[in-house]
Enzyme design. Structure first.
Site, PDB file in Angstrom:
ATOM      1  N   GLY A   1       0.833  -1.271  -0.054  1.00 29.12           N
ATOM      2  CA  GLY A   1      -0.099  -0.050   0.042  1.00 29.12           C
ATOM      3  C   GLY A   1       0.813   1.077   0.039  1.00 29.12           C
ATOM      4  O   GLY A   1       0.131   2.324  -0.420  1.00 29.12           O
TER       5      GLY A   1
ATOM      6  N   ASP B   1       1.112   2.288  -3.744  1.00 23.93           N
ATOM      7  CA  ASP B   1       0.021   2.974  -3.772  1.00 23.93           C
ATOM      8  C   ASP B   1      -0.148   4.680  -3.333  1.00 23.93           C
ATOM      9  O   ASP B   1      -0.793   5.500  -4.060  1.00 23.93           O
ATOM     10  CB  ASP B   1      -1.186   2.085  -3.273  1.00 23.93           C
ATOM     11  CG  ASP B   1      -1.456   0.872  -3.793  1.00 23.93           C
ATOM     12  OD1 ASP B   1      -1.814   0.590  -4.850  1.00 23.93           O
ATOM     13  OD2 ASP B   1      -1.195  -0.143  -2.854  1.00 23.93           O
TER      14      ASP B   1
ATOM     15  N   GLU C   1       1.463  -7.287  -3.503  1.00 20.57           N
ATOM     16  CA  GLU C   1       0.312  -7.852  -3.438  1.00 20.57           C
ATOM     17  C   GLU C   1       0.188  -9.111  -3.787  1.00 20.57           C
ATOM     18  O   GLU C   1      -0.240 -10.286  -3.150  1.00 20.57           O
ATOM     19  CB  GLU C   1      -0.488  -7.015  -4.034  1.00 20.57           C
ATOM     20  CG  GLU C   1      -1.229  -5.743  -3.369  1.00 20.57           C
ATOM     21  CD  GLU C   1      -0.383  -4.761  -3.336  1.00 20.57           C
ATOM     22  OE1 GLU C   1      -0.366  -3.606  -2.733  1.00 20.57           O
ATOM     23  OE2 GLU C   1       0.866  -4.710  -4.183  1.00 20.57           O
TER      24      GLU C   1
END
Length: 328
Positions: free
Chosen positions: A174, A177, A197
């Site tokens: 994340g 991201d 991921e």
């Protein structure tokens, strides 16, 4: 309209006087606020908790006038992203977007790394035991969760104030991201980036697969990183364009990020925020559409007093940080 006409006349008259005056020596005057001077200004203001920003997973401080420093603040958990984090980031950046005093933001991580990514222990119940009694209802429940988590980083991208990511140590899952939703990325030499991921059995779904190809412009490299979950070290991140600068350590990097934020905050907020809006629009539209959009945008923004003040400062060889721009 009257104000715009007056501003336009003032600007024209000012330029005419400066260009025809006997003391004119050229308009190629640099008003760049150097990193060192910006750093001095940034370090000269004591850090203080920002009003209206009280969170469990984040710490927000006023780094200096017009600059906010947002820290991921779960150092004992390697700044892993728990349920509270996903909610608080949205709240935090919605407030920053409306904060007329804020002109630039730095995001960093407290402790030994930027972030370890999603907190699987905290999120396990939502992901592994979703609510619903059949496939359709479970799917709707999961879609709602995913879109809410996407909003956590969409708010960074939509925030009209430039956002600078300052990464040290791991930026995992994340974290990628998050930083790809930021406008500028700096990192320390010990930083590494990892699209993690696939190692936990899923496809990244809150921004990396959509933004990373646009950030580095190399689909083959994006595919390699996403399919293998290998680490991209700082030098490779610089070479690929994921970050724009690499620094020896976290302290030097943060000083540089805050200096950059100080430089940005010295400019007209109308000019800076208009630039961010149009850069994002241009990323997702054709050249023709983007030119039409900026023409429509600037037909009103060119009437700002910020333009008159900025040109006057330039022609009088004054630094922009001495100019007082109205809040935005």
């Amino acid at each position: 309209m009257a104000a715009g006409i007056v501003a336009s006349r003032r600007l024209r008259d000012l330029l005419t006087r400066r260009l025809t005056g006997s003391n004119y020596a050229g308009l190629s005057i640099s008003l760049r606020l150097t990193g060192s001077s910006a750093q001095e200004e940034a370090s000269g203001v004591a850090l203080g908790e920002a009003p209206d920003h009280s969170y469990e997973s984040l710490r927000v401080t006023s780094a200096q006038k017009h600059v906010l420093h947002v820290q991921l603040n779960r150092p004992n958990k390697r700044n892993a992203m728990n349920k509270v984090f996903w909610r608080e980031m949205v709240e935090c950046f919605n407030k920053i977007s409306r904060d007329a005093d804020c002109r630039a933001v730095v995001i960093s991580g407290a402790g030994k790394m930027f972030t370890a990514g999603i907190d699987l222990m905290d999120m396990a119940s939502d992901i592994l035991q979703p609510k619903g009694d059949d496939v359709a209802r479970i799917s709707w429940y999961l879609r709602d969760i995913i879109t809410r988590y996407q909003e956590t980083f969409n708010v960074i991208e939509r925030c009209p104030k430039p956002v600078i990511a300052a990464v040290h140590g791991g930026c995992i899952g994340g974290g990628v991201d998050l930083v790809t939703a930021c406008d500028i990325r700096y990192c320390a030499q010990d930083a590494f980036f990892q699209v993690k991921e696939v190692d936990v059995g899923l496809a990244a779904d809150v921004g990396t697969l959509q933004r990373l190809p646009r950030v580095i412009g190399n689909q083959s490299l994006v595919n390699e990183l996403a399919f293998t979950a290998r680490k991209m070290m700082a030098d490779e991140a610089l070479g690929s364009g994921l970050v724009s600068r690499v620094f020896p350590d976290k302290e030097v990097m943060l000083d540089a990020a805050l200096a950059l934020a100080a430089e940005i905050s010295s400019k007209s907020p109308v000019a800076v925020q208009s630039t961010k809006v149009n850069l994002l629009y241009s990323r997702d539209h054709s050249v023709a559409e983007s030119l039409n959009y900026v023409a429509s945008w600037n037909m009103s923004m060119l009437q700002t007093q910020d333009l008159v003040k900025s040109v006057q400062a330039t022609t009088e060889n004054k630094k922009l940080k001495t100019v007082t721009f109205s809040k935005l």
